[in-house]
Design a protein around this motif. Structure first.
Motif, mmCIF file in Angstrom:
data_model
loop_
_atom_site.group_PDB
_atom_site.id
_atom_site.type_symbol
_atom_site.label_atom_id
_atom_site.label_comp_id
_atom_site.label_asym_id
_atom_site.label_seq_id
_atom_site.Cartn_x
_atom_site.Cartn_y
_atom_site.Cartn_z
ATOM 1 N N ALA A 31 0.808 -1.216 0.000
ATOM 2 C CA ALA A 31 0.000 0.000 0.000
ATOM 3 C C ALA A 31 0.840 1.264 0.000
ATOM 4 O O ALA A 31 0.299 2.372 -0.074
ATOM 5 C CB ALA A 31 -0.926 0.003 1.210
ATOM 6 N N ASN A 32 2.161 1.117 0.076
ATOM 7 C CA ASN A 32 3.032 2.280 0.228
ATOM 8 C C ASN A 32 3.627 2.725 -1.100
ATOM 9 O O ASN A 32 4.053 1.912 -1.916
ATOM 10 C CB ASN A 32 4.171 1.966 1.192
ATOM 11 C CG ASN A 32 3.682 1.671 2.599
ATOM 12 O OD1 ASN A 32 2.482 1.754 2.875
ATOM 13 N ND2 ASN A 32 4.594 1.333 3.482
ATOM 14 N N ALA A 33 3.682 4.046 -1.286
ATOM 15 C CA ALA A 33 4.433 4.597 -2.410
ATOM 16 C C ALA A 33 5.918 4.519 -2.088
ATOM 17 O O ALA A 33 6.329 4.816 -0.964
ATOM 18 C CB ALA A 33 4.026 6.042 -2.651
ATOM 19 N N MET A 34 6.707 4.114 -3.057
ATOM 20 C CA MET A 34 8.145 3.946 -2.866
ATOM 21 C C MET A 34 8.906 4.828 -3.840
ATOM 22 O O MET A 34 8.454 5.058 -4.967
ATOM 23 C CB MET A 34 8.535 2.483 -3.069
ATOM 24 C CG MET A 34 7.851 1.503 -2.132
ATOM 25 S SD MET A 34 8.297 1.763 -0.405
ATOM 26 C CE MET A 34 10.052 1.392 -0.448
ATOM 27 N N SER A 53 1.349 2.756 -5.097
ATOM 28 C CA SER A 53 0.839 1.431 -4.757
ATOM 29 C C SER A 53 0.143 0.796 -5.950
ATOM 30 O O SER A 53 0.131 -0.427 -6.100
ATOM 31 C CB SER A 53 -0.109 1.521 -3.563
ATOM 32 O OG SER A 53 -1.198 2.378 -3.858
ATOM 33 N N GLY A 54 -0.390 1.636 -6.821
ATOM 34 C CA GLY A 54 -1.072 1.124 -8.000
ATOM 35 C C GLY A 54 -0.167 0.878 -9.187
ATOM 36 O O GLY A 54 -0.622 0.417 -10.238
ATOM 37 N N ASN A 73 5.516 -6.836 -4.963
ATOM 38 C CA ASN A 73 4.921 -6.790 -3.628
ATOM 39 C C ASN A 73 5.066 -8.121 -2.893
ATOM 40 O O ASN A 73 5.179 -8.137 -1.660
ATOM 41 C CB ASN A 73 3.459 -6.398 -3.727
ATOM 42 C CG ASN A 73 3.277 -4.946 -4.146
ATOM 43 O OD1 ASN A 73 4.166 -4.112 -3.930
ATOM 44 N ND2 ASN A 73 2.160 -4.646 -4.765
ATOM 45 N N ALA A 74 5.069 -9.220 -3.621
ATOM 46 C CA ALA A 74 5.234 -10.523 -2.972
ATOM 47 C C ALA A 74 6.605 -10.632 -2.308
ATOM 48 O O ALA A 74 6.759 -11.264 -1.260
ATOM 49 C CB ALA A 74 5.040 -11.638 -3.978
#
Length: 113
Positions: A31-34, A53-54, A73-74
């Motif tokens: 869910a975090n922007a990186m 996140s998208g 994300n995994a």
């Protein structure tokens, strides 16, 4: 609290490529922007790229078309693929979790012949 650990830096010749990785632990990741930042010797830290996140991506103009930010994300990992590197890309590269405002320790990238 989020822990971020960068890897993948090194010495590369002009025109070469490197892939940086940033492994995250300790909190929600998907869910975090990186983001990736960099800091060259004697200069201020500058923003390089962002992935939401998208999966929407944004780039510093000088790296657009050469660098690609991505995330798995995994694996709780964000990447920075850097192609056609130039000496001006030499810097310490930092991973940044924009949601929790957490920083990694940085990884050195040196572009030199």
């Amino acid at each position: 609290q989020v822990q971020l650990v960068e890897s993948g830096g090194g010495l590369v010749q002009p025109g070469g490529s490197l892939r940086l990785s940033c492994a995250a632990s300790g909190s929600a990741f998907a869910a975090n922007a990186m983001e990736w930042y960099r800091q060259a010797p004697g200069k201020q830290r500058e923003w390089v790229a962002r992935i939401t996140s998208g999966g929407t991506t944004y780039y510093l103009n000088s790296v657009k078309g050469r660098f690609t930010i991505s995330r798995d994300n995994a694996k709780r990992t964000v990447y920075l693929q850097m192609n056609r590197l130039v000496p001006e890309d030499t810097a310490v590269y930092y991973c940044h979790d924009a949601t929790t405002v957490s920083w990694g320790q940085g990884t050195q990238v040196t572009v030199s012949s």
